[in-house]
Design a protein around this motif. Structure first.
Motif, mmCIF file in Angstrom:
data_model
loop_
_atom_site.group_PDB
_atom_site.id
_atom_site.type_symbol
_atom_site.label_atom_id
_atom_site.label_comp_id
_atom_site.label_asym_id
_atom_site.label_seq_id
_atom_site.Cartn_x
_atom_site.Cartn_y
_atom_site.Cartn_z
ATOM 1 N N ARG A 67 0.846 -1.219 0.000
ATOM 2 C CA ARG A 67 0.000 0.000 0.000
ATOM 3 C C ARG A 67 0.878 1.264 0.000
ATOM 4 N NH1 ARG A 67 -5.455 -0.853 1.303
ATOM 5 N NH2 ARG A 67 -5.956 -2.926 2.073
ATOM 6 N N SER B 150 -5.074 3.862 3.062
ATOM 7 C CA SER B 150 -6.161 3.266 2.255
ATOM 8 C C SER B 150 -6.792 2.081 2.996
ATOM 9 C CB SER B 150 -5.604 2.791 0.911
ATOM 10 O OG SER B 150 -4.505 1.896 1.119
ATOM 11 N N GLN C 267 -9.733 3.374 4.966
ATOM 12 C CA GLN C 267 -10.844 3.731 4.069
ATOM 13 C C GLN C 267 -11.628 2.469 3.705
ATOM 14 O OE1 GLN C 267 -11.912 6.939 3.043
ATOM 15 N NE2 GLN C 267 -13.632 5.585 2.577
#
Ligand code: PLV
Length: 322
Positions: A43, A146, A149
């Motif tokens: 990521r 992320s 999220q």
């Protein structure tokens, strides 16, 4: 240019009955072990590599315990940029081989990550290569964010705590960034290390960065002697509950997780799992450092790729576990 797709996948979130039973609270697993190259690293490292490539950098160099290096090699290959990964001698030969198979140049330098990082810094200075830091860079934290999220998109309700492992503090910094992005900044983070790699715990106790004399934990992928300064600042922005587990508990957790969930992860990941398997969550509730009861908690199964059944057996022998 049209923004490139990220190199990471949206990872599964699964309820674990065995971890829930052990922790006395519903536990969701965020399965970062199924990411490309086997850990959450892709990521943040993928994001940093994509941004560096956009600036036309000619060569990446990454000092890593292994997993960040694998993520950098994966990203470099996708981007067509040559990469040199510097690993300490504590990184197994299997990882060196896998890095080379992915097209990376590999240098083995020093005993622990910090030594490999010194060598990487030399290469940056002398050759103008671009450093892909495994945990201490804003673009790495942005990429890791992320993960939160995705939790927001997949969970019906906000978890009452997030459990994660800490090495240099990049995952921690990314999760904090993500919590603020989705408005979950009041969610406590239980930051777990193993004794002998407890650089965050030492820093929080001292109220300033502390450099451990050595890395004596078997969880070498948590082996940064000094945690990133950003990790210490995170403690002012979110509630961070620092917890330290024994190597034996982390290795026993790896084995228990393999039994329970049929997935094999590194001791670095076992540290976070050990917090749940060994009743430490309930202790925090008894100490009133966490609410009781809790609705649910998320554990980041950070993964880690250089672990095979033979290495698990060797770790158990090394620690005298039956
Ligand atoms: C020496 O190693 C630092 C880094 N590993 C870090 C790491 C962590 C901790 O992540 P961090 O706190 O460093 O962002 C957790 N879980 C796993 C499986 C990891 O490999 C690396 O691969 O270079």
């Amino acid at each position: 240019s049209r923004d490139q797709k990220p190199f990471h996948i949206v990872s599964p979130v699964l309820e674990s009955l065995s971890l829930s039973r052990a922790a006395g609270t519903k536990v969701y697993m965020k399965l970062e072990n199924v990411q490309p190259t086997g850990s959450f690293k892709i990521r943040g490292i993928g994001h940093l590599c994509q941004e560096a490539a956009k600036k036309g950098c000619s060569h990446f160099v990454c000092a890593s315990g292994g997993n960040a290096g694998l993520a950098a090699a994966y990203a470099a290959r996708k981007l067509g940029v040559p990469v040199t990964v510097v690993v300490p001698s504590s990184t197994g030969p299997g990882t060196v081989l896998r890095l080379q198979e992915m097209g990376a140049e590999v240098e083995v330098s020093g005993q622990v990550w910090d030594d490999a990082n010194s060598r990487a810094l030399e290469l940056v200075k002398t050759k103008g290569w671009v450093s892909i830091h495994p945990f201490d860079h804003p673009l790495v934290w942005q990429g890791h964010a992320s993960l939160v999220q995705e939790l927001k998109d997949s969970l019906d309700t906000k978890p009452d705590a997030i459990v994660l492992s800490v090495g240099g503090g990049g995952l921690l910094a990314g999760v904090v960034a993500g919590l603020w992005q989705v408005g979950w900044q009041d969610t406590p983070i239980i930051a777990v290390e193993t004794w002998g790699a407890h650089s965050l715990h030492a820093a929080l106790e001292a109220g300033q960065l502390v450099t451990l004399p050595d890395i004596t934990s078997v969880a070498k992928c948590l082996g940064a002697k000094t945690v990133a300064a950003r990790a210490l600042e995170c403690a002012k922005e979110c509630q961070i509950i620092s917890q330290v587990v024994e190597d034996a508990d982390a290795v026993r957790a790896v084995e228990q997780f393999l039994e329970d969930e049929r997935m094999l992860v590194q001791p670095a990941c076992g540290a976070a799992l050990a917090l749940l398997y060994t009743g430490r969550l309930q202790r925090l509730q008894r100490e009133r450092r966490l609410r009781a009861p809790l609705g649910s908690v998320v554990v980041v199964v950070c993964g880690g790729s250089s672990i095979r059944p033979a290495q698990l057996r060797a770790l158990k022998d090394q620690l005298g576990l039956q």
